[in-house]
Motif scaffolding. Structure first.
Motif, mmCIF file in Angstrom:
data_model
loop_
_atom_site.group_PDB
_atom_site.id
_atom_site.type_symbol
_atom_site.label_atom_id
_atom_site.label_comp_id
_atom_site.label_asym_id
_atom_site.label_seq_id
_atom_site.Cartn_x
_atom_site.Cartn_y
_atom_site.Cartn_z
ATOM 1 N N ALA A 117 11.009 13.105 12.799
ATOM 2 C CA ALA A 117 10.519 11.870 13.419
ATOM 3 C C ALA A 117 11.639 11.121 14.115
ATOM 4 O O ALA A 117 11.459 10.560 15.196
ATOM 5 C CB ALA A 117 9.868 10.980 12.368
ATOM 6 N N ASP A 118 12.838 11.125 13.491
ATOM 7 C CA ASP A 118 13.994 10.441 14.094
ATOM 8 C C ASP A 118 14.369 11.117 15.408
ATOM 9 O O ASP A 118 14.645 10.455 16.404
ATOM 10 C CB ASP A 118 15.165 10.465 13.118
ATOM 11 N N GLY A 119 14.375 12.456 15.394
ATOM 12 C CA GLY A 119 14.714 13.173 16.613
ATOM 13 C C GLY A 119 13.722 12.919 17.723
ATOM 14 O O GLY A 119 14.100 12.709 18.887
ATOM 15 N N VAL A 120 12.440 12.912 17.393
ATOM 16 C CA VAL A 120 11.411 12.650 18.397
ATOM 17 C C VAL A 120 11.548 11.230 18.951
ATOM 18 O O VAL A 120 11.437 10.997 20.155
ATOM 19 C CB VAL A 120 10.009 12.860 17.785
ATOM 20 N N ALA A 121 11.824 10.268 18.053
ATOM 21 C CA ALA A 121 11.937 8.876 18.490
ATOM 22 C C ALA A 121 13.057 8.694 19.495
ATOM 23 O O ALA A 121 12.910 7.999 20.500
ATOM 24 C CB ALA A 121 12.161 7.975 17.279
ATOM 25 N N HIS A 122 14.169 9.348 19.244
ATOM 26 C CA HIS A 122 15.302 9.168 20.162
ATOM 27 C C HIS A 122 15.108 9.926 21.462
ATOM 28 O O HIS A 122 15.602 9.509 22.505
ATOM 29 C CB HIS A 122 16.597 9.561 19.460
ATOM 30 N N ARG A 123 14.363 11.014 21.429
ATOM 31 C CA ARG A 123 14.025 11.677 22.687
ATOM 32 C C ARG A 123 13.092 10.773 23.505
ATOM 33 O O ARG A 123 13.175 10.724 24.723
ATOM 34 C CB ARG A 123 13.365 13.037 22.412
ATOM 35 N N GLN A 124 12.212 10.033 22.806
ATOM 36 C CA GLN A 124 11.356 9.083 23.503
ATOM 37 C C GLN A 124 12.189 7.965 24.121
ATOM 38 O O GLN A 124 11.878 7.482 25.220
ATOM 39 C CB GLN A 124 10.328 8.502 22.526
ATOM 40 N N ALA A 125 13.232 7.539 23.415
ATOM 41 C CA ALA A 125 14.112 6.496 23.961
ATOM 42 C C ALA A 125 14.780 6.977 25.234
ATOM 43 O O ALA A 125 14.875 6.247 26.227
ATOM 44 C CB ALA A 125 15.155 6.099 22.922
ATOM 45 N N LEU A 126 15.246 8.220 25.225
ATOM 46 C CA LEU A 126 15.874 8.766 26.427
ATOM 47 C C LEU A 126 14.867 8.893 27.559
ATOM 48 O O LEU A 126 15.182 8.664 28.723
ATOM 49 C CB LEU A 126 16.488 10.133 26.112
ATOM 50 N N ASP A 127 13.628 9.250 27.214
ATOM 51 C CA ASP A 127 12.576 9.305 28.236
ATOM 52 C C ASP A 127 12.348 7.922 28.835
ATOM 53 O O ASP A 127 12.105 7.787 30.046
ATOM 54 C CB ASP A 127 11.276 9.834 27.623
ATOM 55 N N ALA A 128 12.430 6.875 27.987
ATOM 56 C CA ALA A 128 12.250 5.514 28.476
ATOM 57 C C ALA A 128 13.362 5.132 29.439
ATOM 58 O O ALA A 128 13.129 4.495 30.470
ATOM 59 C CB ALA A 128 12.201 4.535 27.295
ATOM 60 N N VAL A 129 14.593 5.522 29.102
ATOM 61 C CA VAL A 129 15.725 5.253 29.999
ATOM 62 C C VAL A 129 15.536 5.992 31.317
ATOM 63 O O VAL A 129 15.737 5.436 32.406
ATOM 64 C CB VAL A 129 17.050 5.670 29.329
ATOM 65 N N ASP A 130 15.161 7.263 31.233
ATOM 66 C CA ASP A 130 14.963 8.067 32.439
ATOM 67 C C ASP A 130 13.874 7.460 33.317
ATOM 68 O O ASP A 130 14.022 7.372 34.543
ATOM 69 C CB ASP A 130 14.603 9.499 32.041
ATOM 70 N N ALA A 131 12.775 7.016 32.695
ATOM 71 C CA ALA A 131 11.679 6.420 33.463
ATOM 72 C C ALA A 131 12.128 5.125 34.137
ATOM 73 O O ALA A 131 11.745 4.835 35.276
ATOM 74 C CB ALA A 131 10.475 6.169 32.552
ATOM 75 N N ALA A 132 12.931 4.336 33.416
ATOM 76 C CA ALA A 132 13.420 3.083 33.993
ATOM 77 C C ALA A 132 14.282 3.346 35.221
ATOM 78 O O ALA A 132 14.188 2.640 36.232
ATOM 79 C CB ALA A 132 14.200 2.299 32.939
ATOM 80 N N LEU A 133 15.130 4.355 35.159
ATOM 81 C CA LEU A 133 15.988 4.681 36.295
ATOM 82 C C LEU A 133 15.172 5.227 37.462
ATOM 83 O O LEU A 133 15.455 4.926 38.626
ATOM 84 C CB LEU A 133 17.055 5.691 35.871
ATOM 85 N N ARG A 134 14.159 6.029 37.162
ATOM 86 C CA ARG A 134 13.321 6.581 38.230
ATOM 87 C C ARG A 134 12.520 5.487 38.937
ATOM 88 O O ARG A 134 12.174 5.629 40.114
ATOM 89 C CB ARG A 134 12.374 7.637 37.662
ATOM 90 N N ALA A 135 12.212 4.409 38.210
ATOM 91 C CA ALA A 135 11.423 3.324 38.803
ATOM 92 C C ALA A 135 12.255 2.420 39.702
ATOM 93 O O ALA A 135 11.697 1.603 40.444
ATOM 94 C CB ALA A 135 10.775 2.497 37.694
ATOM 95 N N LEU A 136 13.560 2.546 39.651
ATOM 96 C CA LEU A 136 14.418 1.713 40.484
ATOM 97 C C LEU A 136 14.333 2.144 41.949
ATOM 98 O O LEU A 136 14.046 3.301 42.258
ATOM 99 C CB LEU A 136 15.871 1.832 40.022
#
Length: 445
Positions: A117-136
């Motif tokens: 669960a910890d590993g999945v959560a942090h991969r989701q965090a990285l996905d959130a960062v990636d999405a934020a950068l793509r939206a710029l």
């Protein structure tokens, strides 16, 4: 301390080179705090040797260079032993390799498993960062990635995109705000209003953060976010020496301010006000970059001063070499004894050696002096104001009078009052509540 110890050439050499020895150990260990502890251990070893050997015999004294070399050898051996112990400790407690697809440990060690669960959560965090950068907007994203991943200087990015340096800085801050907001959303809370001091984004991921995730993503994150960050400032009349994590040292002049950030591939300092002297530990993998008013000074390891002066930037090199690049793209390489100035028109002067012995000292304020070589009185008084408990002012008609000489900072008030003996000026006390000292042109009688 016994007479035998106090007369030991080893302990004398240790005492004479203590500060330099601490910096030497800090470069080996990466920690100024550990360096001081290891320096103490070095003294203990040397004292034990001094006690074991009768230094009071008539044996000829060893050469000073040999004694100094032995002191440094003892210190280096202790540093190596310390690093080995630290490595063994890290290996003992480091987690087993992780399969990024399953989130489980690999190999034959079935006693250590990963929290999926910890590993999945942090991969989701990285996905959130990636999405934020793509939206710029593309320009914001390109500037941010070039700044954080490639280490491109802001002047270069400004030329590449046809914008000002201030615009580049705003785009970087805009991207950081977007990433921070994305991580707050991932955590399920609301991003706080900015208060002038940005929260460390890695803290938003919780203890351990991305270090338990993909090695490649963690390396990319280390490129984006500083591993060390500090804002340094000095008050009027105060000078501060600050040790940095790599063994470098930054000395801030009075009424000065700087921001320090260490990334995985570069070390950066932004001089915001005043002057600073840098004693930089050499690290070829991480150049040391000082930015001031959009100009950049890049080094590997050297000693030099950067000062904001008369709307421009002055650079003076004590030892080693630095590369100065102005915001307009002009570049010069300065060696020991060279000085350069970037004016308000972004023009970079040619490298100039010091004119004479009086002006050859770099950052003499570290020793309590200020040197002036035909500088306008307005600049001189502005410089002295950093040390004055009361305001200093120069009337416009007297501001361009040339000043040549050396001023002891502790006696700057006396120097100002005696100024009418060498220049056609008078010094009076203002009638206002600030009781400012005013220097104005003496009327012609």
């Amino acid at each position: 301390m016994s007479a035998q110890l106090s007369s030991s050439p080893l302990l004398k050499a240790f005492q004479d080179s203590y500060q330099e020895l601490v910096r030497f150990i800090a470069r080996r260990t990466g920690s100024p705090h550990e360096a001081r502890e290891l320096a103490h251990d070095t003294w203990v070893r040397l004292a034990e040797r001094a006690q074991a050997r009768d230094d009071t015999t008539a044996d000829p004294a060893p050469p000073e260079a040999a004694v100094r070399a032995y002191v440094y050898t003892v210190a280096e051996n202790l540093a190596i032993d310390h690093l080995r112990r630290r490595q063994r400790s890290a290996e003992r407690f480091s987690p087993a390799p992780v399969d990024l697809d399953t989130g489980l440990t690999t190999g034959h060690d079935h006693h250590s498993t990963r929290d999926v669960a910890d590993g999945v959560a942090h991969r989701q965090a990285l996905d959130a960062v990636d999405a934020a950068l793509r939206a710029l907007p593309p320009r914001s994203r390109d500037i941010f990635l070039a700044d954080r991943l490639d280490g491109a200087c802001h002047a270069e990015l400004a030329r590449r995109h046809g914008v000002s340096i201030k615009t580049v800085e705003r785009e970087v801050m805009r991207a950081l705000d977007s990433v921070e907001a994305a991580l707050h959303r991932w955590r399920g809370d609301v991003a706080p209003a900015r208060t002038g001091r940005r929260r460390a984004l890695s803290a938003l991921l919780g203890l351990g953060g991305l270090s338990v995730g993909s090695a490649a993503l963690w390396q990319a994150w280390r490129q984006w976010m500083p591993g060390y960050s500090a804002t340094l400032a000095t008050a009027i009349g105060r000078i501060q020496a600050q040790a940095l994590p790599d063994g470098s040292c930054l000395t801030l002049d009075a009424a000065s301010r700087a921001e320090v950030q260490y990334f995985a591939t570069r070390r950066t300092v932004r001089l915001l006000a005043g002057s600073a002297f840098f004693d930089v530990a050499r690290d070829e993998a991480r150049p040391f970059i000082v930015s001031a008013l959009g100009h950049e000074i890049t080094v590997l390891g050297t000693r030099f001063e950067v000062a904001l002066q008369d709307g421009g930037v002055r650079v003076a090199v004590e030892s080693g070499q630095v590369r100065v690049r102005s915001a307009s793209g002009d570049a010069r390489v300065l060696g020991a004894g060279d000085r350069a100035f970037i004016d308000t028109a972004l023009q970079l002067s040619a490298a100039q050696p010091a004119a004479n012995a009086v002006t050859s000292a770099v950052a003499p304020w570290r020793d309590g002096w200020l040197d002036f070589h035909h500088q306008p009185l307005g600049e001189v008084v502005e410089r002295l104001a950093r040390y004055s408990p009361r305001p200093l002012r120069v009337a416009p008609e007297a501001a361009q009078l040339p000043v040549f000489g050396r001023v002891r900072i502790a006696e700057a008030g006396t120097w100002l009052r005696l100024l009418p003996n060498s220049l056609p000026v008078r010094v009076r006390e203002d009638d206002g509540t600030e009781r400012a000292l005013v220097i104005e042109r003496r009327p012609i009688s």
